[in-house]
Design a protein around this motif. Structure first.
Motif, PDB file in Angstrom:
ATOM      1  N   MET A  57       0.837  -1.194   0.000  1.00 33.12           N
ATOM      2  CA  MET A  57       0.000   0.000   0.000  1.00 33.12           C
ATOM      3  C   MET A  57       0.876   1.249   0.000  1.00 33.12           C
ATOM      4  N   ASN A  58       0.521   2.249  -0.784  1.00 35.24           N
ATOM      5  CA  ASN A  58       1.218   3.529  -0.781  1.00 35.24           C
ATOM      6  C   ASN A  58       1.309   4.053   0.648  1.00 35.24           C
ATOM      7  N   ILE A  59       2.502   4.559   1.052  1.00 39.97           N
ATOM      8  CA  ILE A  59       2.723   4.993   2.433  1.00 39.97           C
ATOM      9  C   ILE A  59       1.782   6.134   2.829  1.00 39.97           C
ATOM     10  N   SER A  60       1.486   7.040   1.885  1.00 37.52           N
ATOM     11  CA  SER A  60       0.569   8.147   2.176  1.00 37.52           C
ATOM     12  C   SER A  60      -0.832   7.622   2.454  1.00 37.52           C
ATOM     13  N   LEU A  61      -1.249   6.664   1.652  1.00 31.99           N
ATOM     14  CA  LEU A  61      -2.573   6.073   1.840  1.00 31.99           C
ATOM     15  C   LEU A  61      -2.628   5.301   3.156  1.00 31.99           C
ATOM     16  N   LYS A  62      -1.552   4.592   3.473  1.00 39.11           N
ATOM     17  CA  LYS A  62      -1.491   3.828   4.724  1.00 39.11           C
ATOM     18  C   LYS A  62      -1.659   4.758   5.927  1.00 39.11           C
ATOM     19  N   LEU A  63      -0.974   5.899   5.902  1.00 43.51           N
ATOM     20  CA  LEU A  63      -1.081   6.870   6.991  1.00 43.51           C
ATOM     21  C   LEU A  63      -2.490   7.450   7.081  1.00 43.51           C
ATOM     22  N   PHE A  64      -3.084   7.693   5.911  1.00 45.18           N
ATOM     23  CA  PHE A  64      -4.427   8.261   5.869  1.00 45.18           C
ATOM     24  C   PHE A  64      -5.451   7.265   6.425  1.00 45.18           C
ATOM     25  N   ILE A  65      -5.314   5.991   6.069  1.00 39.96           N
ATOM     26  CA  ILE A  65      -6.222   4.949   6.570  1.00 39.96           C
ATOM     27  C   ILE A  65      -6.102   4.844   8.095  1.00 39.96           C
ATOM     28  N   GLU A  66      -4.885   4.917   8.614  1.00 40.62           N
ATOM     29  CA  GLU A  66      -4.682   4.886  10.065  1.00 40.62           C
ATOM     30  C   GLU A  66      -5.336   6.093  10.734  1.00 40.62           C
ATOM     31  N   TYR A  67      -5.252   7.244  10.072  1.00 39.22           N
ATOM     32  CA  TYR A  67      -5.888   8.472  10.575  1.00 39.22           C
ATOM     33  C   TYR A  67      -7.410   8.304  10.638  1.00 39.22           C
ATOM     34  N   LEU A  68      -7.993   7.706   9.603  1.00 41.39           N
ATOM     35  CA  LEU A  68      -9.445   7.482   9.567  1.00 41.39           C
ATOM     36  C   LEU A  68      -9.877   6.519  10.672  1.00 41.39           C
ATOM     37  N   GLN A  69      -9.074   5.479  10.884  1.00 40.31           N
ATOM     38  CA  GLN A  69      -9.435   4.449  11.863  1.00 40.31           C
ATOM     39  C   GLN A  69      -9.235   4.925  13.299  1.00 40.31           C
TER      40      GLN A  69
ATOM     41  N   HIS B 265     -10.791   2.377  -1.655  1.00 38.83           N
ATOM     42  CA  HIS B 265     -11.137   2.082  -3.051  1.00 38.83           C
ATOM     43  C   HIS B 265     -11.032   3.335  -3.920  1.00 38.83           C
ATOM     44  N   ASP B 266     -11.592   4.452  -3.443  1.00 37.85           N
ATOM     45  CA  ASP B 266     -11.626   5.682  -4.244  1.00 37.85           C
ATOM     46  C   ASP B 266     -10.234   6.271  -4.457  1.00 37.85           C
ATOM     47  N   ILE B 267      -9.404   6.210  -3.431  1.00 35.77           N
ATOM     48  CA  ILE B 267      -8.049   6.749  -3.571  1.00 35.77           C
ATOM     49  C   ILE B 267      -7.205   5.855  -4.480  1.00 35.77           C
ATOM     50  N   ASN B 268      -7.382   4.554  -4.375  1.00 35.93           N
ATOM     51  CA  ASN B 268      -6.675   3.640  -5.278  1.00 35.93           C
ATOM     52  C   ASN B 268      -7.060   3.886  -6.730  1.00 35.93           C
ATOM     53  N   ASP B 269      -8.331   4.227  -6.941  1.00 33.92           N
ATOM     54  CA  ASP B 269      -8.797   4.547  -8.290  1.00 33.92           C
ATOM     55  C   ASP B 269      -8.055   5.770  -8.834  1.00 33.92           C
ATOM     56  N   PHE B 270      -7.823   6.728  -7.953  1.00 35.38           N
ATOM     57  CA  PHE B 270      -7.075   7.927  -8.367  1.00 35.38           C
ATOM     58  C   PHE B 270      -5.615   7.580  -8.655  1.00 35.38           C
ATOM     59  N   PHE B 271      -5.043   6.650  -7.902  1.00 32.88           N
ATOM     60  CA  PHE B 271      -3.665   6.216  -8.162  1.00 32.88           C
ATOM     61  C   PHE B 271      -3.543   5.551  -9.537  1.00 32.88           C
ATOM     62  N   VAL B 272      -4.578   4.795  -9.918  1.00 36.91           N
ATOM     63  CA  VAL B 272      -4.588   4.172 -11.250  1.00 36.91           C
ATOM     64  C   VAL B 272      -4.582   5.269 -12.319  1.00 36.91           C
ATOM     65  N   PHE B 273      -5.392   6.306 -12.099  1.00 35.87           N
ATOM     66  CA  PHE B 273      -5.423   7.441 -13.034  1.00 35.87           C
ATOM     67  C   PHE B 273      -4.051   8.099 -13.124  1.00 35.87           C
ATOM     68  N   MET B 274      -3.403   8.317 -11.972  1.00 33.46           N
ATOM     69  CA  MET B 274      -2.071   8.931 -11.969  1.00 33.46           C
ATOM     70  C   MET B 274      -1.083   8.105 -12.791  1.00 33.46           C
ATOM     71  N   ALA B 275      -1.138   6.797 -12.649  1.00 40.66           N
ATOM     72  CA  ALA B 275      -0.236   5.920 -13.406  1.00 40.66           C
ATOM     73  C   ALA B 275      -0.497   6.039 -14.905  1.00 40.66           C
TER      74      ALA B 275
ATOM     75  N   SER C 136       3.949  10.626 -11.194  1.00 38.14           N
ATOM     76  CA  SER C 136       4.627   9.710 -10.279  1.00 38.14           C
ATOM     77  C   SER C 136       4.454  10.060  -8.795  1.00 38.14           C
ATOM     78  N   ASP C 137       4.082  11.305  -8.493  1.00 35.06           N
ATOM     79  CA  ASP C 137       4.023  11.732  -7.092  1.00 35.06           C
ATOM     80  C   ASP C 137       2.778  12.571  -6.842  1.00 35.06           C
ATOM     81  N   LEU C 138       2.203  12.425  -5.656  1.00 36.24           N
ATOM     82  CA  LEU C 138       1.014  13.201  -5.290  1.00 36.24           C
ATOM     83  C   LEU C 138       1.296  14.704  -5.305  1.00 36.24           C
ATOM     84  N   LYS C 139       2.575  15.088  -5.078  1.00 29.83           N
ATOM     85  CA  LYS C 139       2.962  16.500  -5.121  1.00 29.83           C
ATOM     86  C   LYS C 139       2.839  17.085  -6.521  1.00 29.83           C
TER      87      LYS C 139
END
Length: 296
Positions: free
Chosen positions: A1-13, A28-38, A43-46
């Motif tokens: 899992m992307n480290i940013s997403l992992k941190l965000f999921i922990e924040y939500l939980q 699911h929704d954020i992963n969909d955006f990662f597919v779009f980025m690819a 390469s980076d959320l920045k």
């Protein structure tokens, strides 16, 4: 899992105390955006810019997704980027200026009383799982609580003398919700016999509803149970746990309950959230009038 997403999921939980169902939607929704980025070679959320988000929006509409789904995806990404900004993982929020499309105003879907009777009649109570399922259905309809709230109920939250349950709602808020004699009878029968059988001599974790392995029942488990019950009934269409919540509120209002009481029972912070049900009851009144008045 992307480290940013992992941190965000922990924040939500941990910080937001979101239900597992909500967390899965964000994931699911954020992963969909990662597919779009690819696909766009980002390469980076920045590196995501406002123009990229507009392209993403266009792709969502090309998939013929509903406005409600698109709005949820954008809202999800906006929350994700707010978190990234807070953690200084990005320098700006490219989602901030994107307007969320207004969703279609749809009336809540609910069961008529005759339909609900068919659902209750389809419940078998000969097995431990059958008794659990009947108790679950009676409690969801009898209280209007959310599935996530139902899964958090412990035995100690039930007061059979006062016929109330302590509900742990959104945002750490608690409320007492009454339940009727039908729910009480099924809950007592389930607890005294079926629950002990389902625990299978395991250490008692204290949660009211138990799965077939003896562990606490999850949101997903409740959805699967309701779908199977619906398939075995004579009803057609689809069922979702919130439909029982909608039914609870609609039936109360149809039978004369005031809006403030329904708001308290549902655990709505704002009366506007409850007012959507008045449109349902007004439609019910209109249909009754049109079908019964001699001059209609």
């Amino acid at each position: 899992m992307n480290i940013s997403l992992k941190l965000f999921i922990e924040y939500l939980q941990i910080e937001k105390n979101c239900s597992q169902y909500t967390v899965e939607h964000y994931h699911h929704d954020i992963n969909d955006f990662f597919v779009f980025m690819a696909e766009e070679a980002i390469s980076d959320l920045k590196d995501v810019e406002y123009s990229d988000v507009r392209i993403y929006l266009t792709k969502l509409y090309e998939k013929q997704l509903s406005r409600r789904t698109v709005a949820r995806r954008i809202s999800c990404l906006r929350s994700f980027y707010k978190f990234l900004l807070r953690e200084k993982l990005v320098d700006e929020n490219p989602i901030a200026l994107v307007s969320i499309p207004k969703g279609e105003k749809r009336l809540p879907d609910f069961f008529y009383e005759q339909e609900l009777e068919l659902l209750f009649e389809s419940c078998e109570t000969e097995t431990a799982l059958g008794k659990r399922n009947k108790a679950l259905l009676e409690l969801l309809y009898g209280t209007g609580i959310r599935v996530s709230e139902c899964c958090k109920i412990r035995l100690t939250d039930l007061d059979f003398y006062l016929s109330t349950v302590l509900v742990h709602g959104k945002g750490q808020k608690q409320r007492y919700v009454p339940f009727g004699s039908f729910a009480q009878d099924e809950l007592e029968s389930y607890i005294q016999t079926a629950r002990k059988e389902l625990l299978k001599s395991k250490e008692d974790h204290g949660f009211l509803f138990v799965n077939f392995r003896g562990g606490p029942l999850t949101d997903r488990g409740v959805r699967e149970i309701l779908n199977k019950m619906f398939d075995h009934s004579a009803l057609h269409g689809k069922i979702h746990p919130h439909k029982l919540r909608h039914t609870f509120a609609t039936h109360l209002l149809n039978n004369g309950a005031d809006l403030r009481t329904v708001q308290e029972l549902l655990g709505h912070a704002f009366l506007s959230s409850t007012q959507v049900y008045t449109h349902v009851t007004n439609e019910h009144l209109r249909r009754t009038y049109m079908s019964t008045h001699p001059r209609a």
